[in-house]
Design an enzyme around this catalytic site. Structure first.
Site, PDB file in Angstrom:
ATOM      1  N   LYS A 146       0.803  -1.231   0.000  1.00 32.52           N
ATOM      2  CA  LYS A 146       0.000   0.000   0.000  1.00 32.52           C
ATOM      3  C   LYS A 146       0.835   1.281   0.000  1.00 32.52           C
ATOM      4  CE  LYS A 146      -4.156  -1.891   0.160  1.00 32.52           C
ATOM      5  NZ  LYS A 146      -5.157  -1.734  -0.921  1.00 32.52           N
TER       6      LYS A 146
ATOM      7  N   GLU B  39     -10.449   5.243   3.338  1.00 34.31           N
ATOM      8  CA  GLU B  39     -11.026   4.067   3.958  1.00 34.31           C
ATOM      9  C   GLU B  39      -9.936   3.014   4.133  1.00 34.31           C
ATOM     10  OE1 GLU B  39      -9.925   2.444   0.319  1.00 34.31           O
ATOM     11  OE2 GLU B  39     -10.822   4.415   0.668  1.00 34.31           O
TER      12      GLU B  39
ATOM     13  N   SER C 207       1.641  -9.791  -1.038  1.00 32.24           N
ATOM     14  CA  SER C 207       1.347  -8.365  -0.933  1.00 32.24           C
ATOM     15  C   SER C 207       1.451  -7.791   0.469  1.00 32.24           C
ATOM     16  CB  SER C 207      -0.054  -8.084  -1.486  1.00 32.24           C
ATOM     17  OG  SER C 207      -1.011  -8.912  -0.845  1.00 32.24           O
TER      18      SER C 207
END
Length: 405
Positions: A95, A117, A384
Site C-alpha cells: 500500500k 477508507e 502483498s
C-alpha cells in the site's frame, strides 16, 4: 510500433473498455477534474519522479526482493513457487507504493488533510505513515467489525497520528468504510483529498493507483530473470479491489505467454453473503463512483460479502480487473477460508514467512496450481503483505499446527 497496453488504457474518460468512468455528484466534479489535471502534470515531472525514487529507495526499502519458496515448492510438488516480497516494504504491505505518491500529489494541490477508507488496515497504516512523513493531517474510516479484527493496525494508525473513525452502519466492514470516507470528503473537498486505497473509485484513481503500484511488476520482471533467465509462466495475486494485482500484472500485461491469475476470496461457500468473489459471481453495476462487476442483492444493490481477509471483502472490483477478465487477458482463481488458513500456516512453518490473510489467498491458489504443472514451470506470487495484523485473529480461531508439514 503501437502503444503499450498501459499507455493506451484507460481512455481520456477513464474507461477500460466499458468499465470505469466517473459517476460522482456535481459538487465533486471540479475537485476530481483538478486531481486528474494535477496528476497529468506531475506524473512525468522530473522533480516528482526524483522525489518518489528517493522515497522508495531510502525510506520504503525498494526494491523488494523475489524469494524462491524452495520448501513450499518441495511440499507441493510440480511448478516452482516464487514470492515477490511486498511484505518487506515499509509498513508491511504494497500500500505504501501509492500512498507516498498520493500524499505528494495532495501537497502539490495544496491540500491540508487526506481522507481514506481501510479494510485490513494496511492502506490506513500506509497513508498515516505517508501523512506523518509529509506533515499532513490524516483521517481514516474503518468498519467497526474490522477495527475489532485488525486491532494491531488500528493502534499503529493512532500512534502515527491518524484520526480513526469507525463505520457503524450496515455490515460495518470495507464497503461501509468507503461510504463513510466519501461522506466526510464531501463536506470539505476544498481542503482535503480522498486517497482511495485500491484501483477502484472514479477516474483518475484506478489509473493513478495502478501507475503507482506498477513498480512491483517492473521490478519483478527484471528480478525474475536473475532466478530463471526467463519470464515467469504464471503470475498470481489476490483481488479485492485489485491494487496489488494490477501492480504486478502491469509488468507482464503485454507478455502474452505469461498467465495472469487474480485470486478471489471464496469465503465459506457459494451462497450470496458467504464470499466476496465479484468477478466470479457478479454482474455489471455502478457503485462508489465507477462502473465495474459487482455482487448484487435481489434489489440490485451491493450485496453483503464476506472474507476471512478484511482487505478483500468488497462487493465490487477495480474496473481494469473487470476489463482484463472480459478480454481474456486474466484468469480468475478462487481460494476459500480453509485453504487460506492452510496456506497461512504452511508458508509460515515451511518458509519462515507469516503472510497477511489477503496474500495467503494467492499463496493458497498457487499451491493448488503448482500441483497441476510440471517442475519446469514457474509461478510468481505477489506476497502483498505480512501477517502481523492477523496473528491474534488466526490463532484464536484456527489452532496452530503442532509441527512442520
Amino acid at each position: 510500433m503501437g502503444m503499450s497496453y498501459l499507455e493506451s488504457h484507460p481512455d481520456e474518460n477513464g474507461y477500460f473498455g466499458k468499465f470505469g468512468g466517473s459517476f460522482i455528484p456535481p459538487v465533486l466534479e471540479q475537485p476530481f477534474a483538478d486531481i486528474t489535471k494535477a496528476y497529468e502534470e506531475i506524473k512525468n515531472s522530473p522533480k516528482f519522479l526524483e522525489e518518489l525514487k528517493y522515497v522508495r529507495k531510502h525510506y520504503q526499502g525498494r526494491p523488494t526482493p523475489i524469494s524462491f519458496a524452495k520448501n513450499l515448492t518441495a511440499h507441493c510438488g510440480g511448478a516452482k513457487i516464487y514470492l515477490k516480497r511486498e511484505d518487506l516494504n515499509h509498513t508491511g504491505a504494497h500500500k505504501l507504493n501509492h500512498c507516498m505518491a498520493e500524499v505528494i500529489l495532495a501537497k502539490h494541490l495544496g491540500k491540508k488533510k487526506v481522507i481514506a477508507e481501510t479494510g485490513a488496515g494496511q492502506h490506513g497504516v500506509a497513508l498515516a505513515t505517508a501523512s506523518a512523513y509529509f506533515g499532513l493531517e490524516c483521517e481514516i474510516h474503518m468498519g467497526e467489525v474490522d477495527i475489532a479484527k485488525e486491532h494491531p493496525n488500528v493502534v499503529r494508525m493512532k500512534i502515527l497520528g491518524a484520526n480513526v473513525i469507525p463505520a457503524t452502519h450496515g455490515l460495518k466492514t470495507l464497503k461501509e468504510a468507503v461510504d463513510s470516507a466519501f461522506e466526510s470528503y464531501l463536506k470539505d473537498p476544498e481542503n482535503s483529498i480522498y486517497c482511495i486505497g485500491s484501483v477502484v473509485g472514479p477516474h483518475p484513481f484506478p489509473m493513478m493507483v495502478r501507475d503507482f503500484q506498477s513498480v512491483i511488476g517492473f521490478e519483478s520482471k527484471e528480478q525474475f530473470a536473475e532466478h530463471e533467465e526467463k519470464l515467469p509462466d504464471n503470475v498470481v495475486a489476490c483481488i479485492g479491489g485489485g491494487s496489488n494485482a494490477m501492480g504486478i500484472f502491469a509488468g507482464f500485461i503485454d507478455d502474452k505467454d505469461v498467465n495472469l491469475y487474480g485470486v478471489e476470496p471464496m469465503g465459506r461457500g457459494e451462497k450470496l453473503g458467504e464470499h466476496a468473489a465479484s468477478l466470479t459471481y457478479g454482474e455489471e453495476g455502478v457503485m462508489h463512483g465507477f462502473n465495474s462487476i459487482m455482487l448484487k442483492d435481489d434489489k440490485g444493490e451491493p450485496a453483503p460479502v464476506y472474507s476471512i481477509g478484511s482487505g478483500i471483502d468488497y462487493p465490487s472490483v477495480g474496473p481494469e480487473q473487470a476489463h482484463l477478465k472480459e478480454i481474456g487477458r486474466t484468469q480468475v482463481g478462487l481460494c476459500n477460508d480453509e485453504e487460506t488458513v492452510d496456506a497461512f500456516y504452511k508458508l509460515s512453518q515451511l518458509e519462515g514467512i507469516i503472510p497477511a490473510l489477503e496474500s495467503a489467498h494467492a499463496v493458497g491458489f498457487a499451491m493448488k496450481l503448482a500441483k497441476t504443472l510440471p517442475s519446469d514451470k514457474t509461478i510468481l506470487v505477489n506476497l502483498s503483505g505480512r501477517g502481523d495484523k492477523d496473528i491474534d485473529f488466526v490463532v484464536d480461531n484456527h489452532p496452530i499446527p503442532n509441527a512442520k508439514f
